[in-house]
Design a protein around this motif. Sequence first.
Motif, PDB file in Angstrom:
ATOM      1  N   ILE A 190      33.343  80.423 -78.985  1.00 42.79           N
ATOM      2  CA  ILE A 190      34.367  79.669 -79.705  1.00 42.79           C
ATOM      3  C   ILE A 190      35.376  79.163 -78.685  1.00 42.79           C
ATOM      4  O   ILE A 190      35.824  79.910 -77.816  1.00 42.79           O
ATOM      5  CB  ILE A 190      35.077  80.548 -80.755  1.00 42.79           C
ATOM      6  N   GLY A 191      35.720  77.876 -78.786  1.00 39.51           N
ATOM      7  CA  GLY A 191      36.665  77.303 -77.844  1.00 39.51           C
ATOM      8  C   GLY A 191      37.330  76.058 -78.408  1.00 39.51           C
ATOM      9  O   GLY A 191      37.123  75.693 -79.569  1.00 39.51           O
ATOM     10  N   PRO A 192      38.120  75.371 -77.594  1.00 42.37           N
ATOM     11  CA  PRO A 192      38.887  74.229 -78.078  1.00 42.37           C
ATOM     12  C   PRO A 192      38.059  72.984 -78.362  1.00 42.37           C
ATOM     13  O   PRO A 192      38.466  72.124 -79.138  1.00 42.37           O
ATOM     14  CB  PRO A 192      39.887  73.976 -76.944  1.00 42.37           C
ATOM     15  N   ASP A 193      36.889  72.858 -77.726  1.00 43.30           N
ATOM     16  CA  ASP A 193      36.049  71.670 -77.907  1.00 43.30           C
ATOM     17  C   ASP A 193      34.596  72.034 -77.655  1.00 43.30           C
ATOM     18  O   ASP A 193      34.287  73.062 -77.031  1.00 43.30           O
ATOM     19  CB  ASP A 193      36.491  70.537 -76.975  1.00 43.30           C
ATOM     20  N   LYS A 217      35.868  86.405 -70.204  1.00 41.36           N
ATOM     21  CA  LYS A 217      37.180  87.034 -70.071  1.00 41.36           C
ATOM     22  C   LYS A 217      38.048  86.336 -69.030  1.00 41.36           C
ATOM     23  O   LYS A 217      39.279  86.416 -69.081  1.00 41.36           O
ATOM     24  CB  LYS A 217      37.022  88.517 -69.728  1.00 41.36           C
ATOM     25  N   ASN A 218      37.411  85.664 -68.081  1.00 44.01           N
ATOM     26  CA  ASN A 218      38.153  84.958 -67.034  1.00 44.01           C
ATOM     27  C   ASN A 218      38.613  83.567 -67.468  1.00 44.01           C
ATOM     28  O   ASN A 218      39.307  82.877 -66.709  1.00 44.01           O
ATOM     29  CB  ASN A 218      37.294  84.822 -65.773  1.00 44.01           C
ATOM     30  N   GLN A 219      38.222  83.136 -68.678  1.00 43.29           N
ATOM     31  CA  GLN A 219      38.568  81.803 -69.162  1.00 43.29           C
ATOM     32  C   GLN A 219      39.745  81.878 -70.136  1.00 43.29           C
ATOM     33  O   GLN A 219      40.015  82.915 -70.731  1.00 43.29           O
ATOM     34  CB  GLN A 219      37.359  81.153 -69.863  1.00 43.29           C
ATOM     35  N   ARG A 220      40.408  80.753 -70.310  1.00 45.08           N
ATOM     36  CA  ARG A 220      41.507  80.677 -71.265  1.00 45.08           C
ATOM     37  C   ARG A 220      41.041  79.997 -72.544  1.00 45.08           C
ATOM     38  O   ARG A 220      40.231  79.089 -72.518  1.00 45.08           O
ATOM     39  CB  ARG A 220      42.678  79.875 -70.678  1.00 45.08           C
ATOM     40  N   ARG A 221      41.527  80.484 -73.681  1.00 42.92           N
ATOM     41  CA  ARG A 221      41.286  79.882 -74.987  1.00 42.92           C
ATOM     42  C   ARG A 221      39.793  79.870 -75.364  1.00 42.92           C
ATOM     43  O   ARG A 221      39.350  79.026 -76.135  1.00 42.92           O
ATOM     44  CB  ARG A 221      41.843  78.457 -75.044  1.00 42.92           C
ATOM     45  N   VAL A 222      39.043  80.802 -74.825  1.00 45.73           N
ATOM     46  CA  VAL A 222      37.613  80.871 -75.117  1.00 45.73           C
ATOM     47  C   VAL A 222      37.241  82.317 -75.444  1.00 45.73           C
ATOM     48  O   VAL A 222      37.666  83.241 -74.760  1.00 45.73           O
ATOM     49  CB  VAL A 222      36.766  80.373 -73.927  1.00 45.73           C
ATOM     50  N   GLU A 223      36.462  82.495 -76.519  1.00 45.05           N
ATOM     51  CA  GLU A 223      35.998  83.822 -76.915  1.00 45.05           C
ATOM     52  C   GLU A 223      34.484  83.769 -77.137  1.00 45.05           C
ATOM     53  O   GLU A 223      33.919  82.690 -77.324  1.00 45.05           O
ATOM     54  CB  GLU A 223      36.703  84.293 -78.188  1.00 45.05           C
ATOM     55  N   CYS A 224      33.876  84.945 -77.130  1.00 44.92           N
ATOM     56  CA  CYS A 224      32.411  84.968 -77.194  1.00 44.92           C
ATOM     57  C   CYS A 224      31.893  86.205 -77.912  1.00 44.92           C
ATOM     58  O   CYS A 224      32.491  87.283 -77.858  1.00 44.92           O
ATOM     59  CB  CYS A 224      31.854  84.945 -75.770  1.00 44.92           C
ATOM     60  N   VAL A 235      22.219  94.466 -80.754  1.00 44.74           N
ATOM     61  CA  VAL A 235      23.481  95.064 -80.314  1.00 44.74           C
ATOM     62  C   VAL A 235      24.470  93.938 -80.034  1.00 44.74           C
ATOM     63  O   VAL A 235      24.163  93.010 -79.278  1.00 44.74           O
ATOM     64  CB  VAL A 235      23.283  95.927 -79.054  1.00 44.74           C
ATOM     65  N   PHE A 236      25.647  94.021 -80.643  1.00 41.15           N
ATOM     66  CA  PHE A 236      26.647  92.981 -80.531  1.00 41.15           C
ATOM     67  C   PHE A 236      27.753  93.386 -79.568  1.00 41.15           C
ATOM     68  O   PHE A 236      28.270  94.498 -79.626  1.00 41.15           O
ATOM     69  CB  PHE A 236      27.255  92.663 -81.906  1.00 41.15           C
ATOM     70  N   ILE A 237      28.117  92.478 -78.687  1.00 36.41           N
ATOM     71  CA  ILE A 237      29.190  92.686 -77.727  1.00 36.41           C
ATOM     72  C   ILE A 237      30.154  91.513 -77.879  1.00 36.41           C
ATOM     73  O   ILE A 237      29.737  90.349 -77.822  1.00 36.41           O
ATOM     74  CB  ILE A 237      28.655  92.736 -76.285  1.00 36.41           C
ATOM     75  N   ARG A 238      31.419  91.784 -78.081  1.00 37.18           N
ATOM     76  CA  ARG A 238      32.383  90.724 -78.364  1.00 37.18           C
ATOM     77  C   ARG A 238      33.570  90.792 -77.419  1.00 37.18           C
ATOM     78  O   ARG A 238      34.022  91.880 -77.055  1.00 37.18           O
ATOM     79  CB  ARG A 238      32.883  90.824 -79.806  1.00 37.18           C
ATOM     80  N   SER A 239      34.076  89.637 -77.026  1.00 38.07           N
ATOM     81  CA  SER A 239      35.336  89.596 -76.295  1.00 38.07           C
ATOM     82  C   SER A 239      36.453  89.991 -77.256  1.00 38.07           C
ATOM     83  O   SER A 239      36.319  89.885 -78.475  1.00 38.07           O
ATOM     84  CB  SER A 239      35.578  88.200 -75.720  1.00 38.07           C
ATOM     85  N   ASN A 240      37.555  90.441 -76.705  1.00 40.66           N
ATOM     86  CA  ASN A 240      38.614  91.025 -77.533  1.00 40.66           C
ATOM     87  C   ASN A 240      39.159  90.068 -78.585  1.00 40.66           C
ATOM     88  O   ASN A 240      39.541  90.485 -79.673  1.00 40.66           O
ATOM     89  CB  ASN A 240      39.764  91.511 -76.643  1.00 40.66           C
TER      90      ASN A 240
END
Length: 253
Positions: A190-193, A217-224, A235-240
Amino acid sequence: PVKEDLFTLFVVAGKLTTDSGGAFDVTAGPLIRLWRLSRKNRTLPTPEQIASAKARTGFHHLVLDPVNRTITKKIDGMLFDLGGIAKGYAADAALTILREGGFPQSLVAASGDIVVGDPPPREAGWRIGIETLELGHSLKDLETVVLANAAISTSGDTRQYVEIEGTRYSHIVSTTTGLGLTERIGASVIGPDATTTDSYATTVALLGAKEGLQFIKNQRRVECQIVALCDGREVFIRSNGFLNPQGPNHEEK
């Protein structure tokens, strides 16, 4: 000389190549073409074929001139494949056209890449289903996220894969091995564009779960959200900051 859209794509792709340590590379066309032939023939390429394709791959073989808007190849035989970023860029362009045409409440779906504008009337956002590695889930069981003025992309080998000599290979090609990925992994970003989410989802799949999560984790405004198949279980692994999907409960790490 190239058009502005293409030059922009190469600039963005070049930065991502650097940030990902070469995992994402639009110059990997020779490797991708070779692997497509291998998938068609169900025969692994020879080490010599892989070495030849690798020798013609590498963003450092390009010179980008922003003043004259030119892209120069320093070696012969290079091929480009923008399949991991161009679809997202096209989706962003379509959403821009809709906004400028007076339709701010819009959704553009380009296969695994979705970008949305303002939310629908009386809604917090657009409800997007996230497909996992297994196709056995019904639509009502899909995890969902609610998004507005954002994008989401999913990359994985749910549909495009081949089995050769008892090994399952993805359509996503590793620039390290020259072969399709063998690790069962899917990534939803998920991100801005959509330009960002499309290319980052592919990058995460290429890097693998551990390195891919650190990259996000090193990026801004992006989750995964990353889903891997371990001993037959997803097995699911998610950024905070990943939005908590609404759907079946899964293990988080």
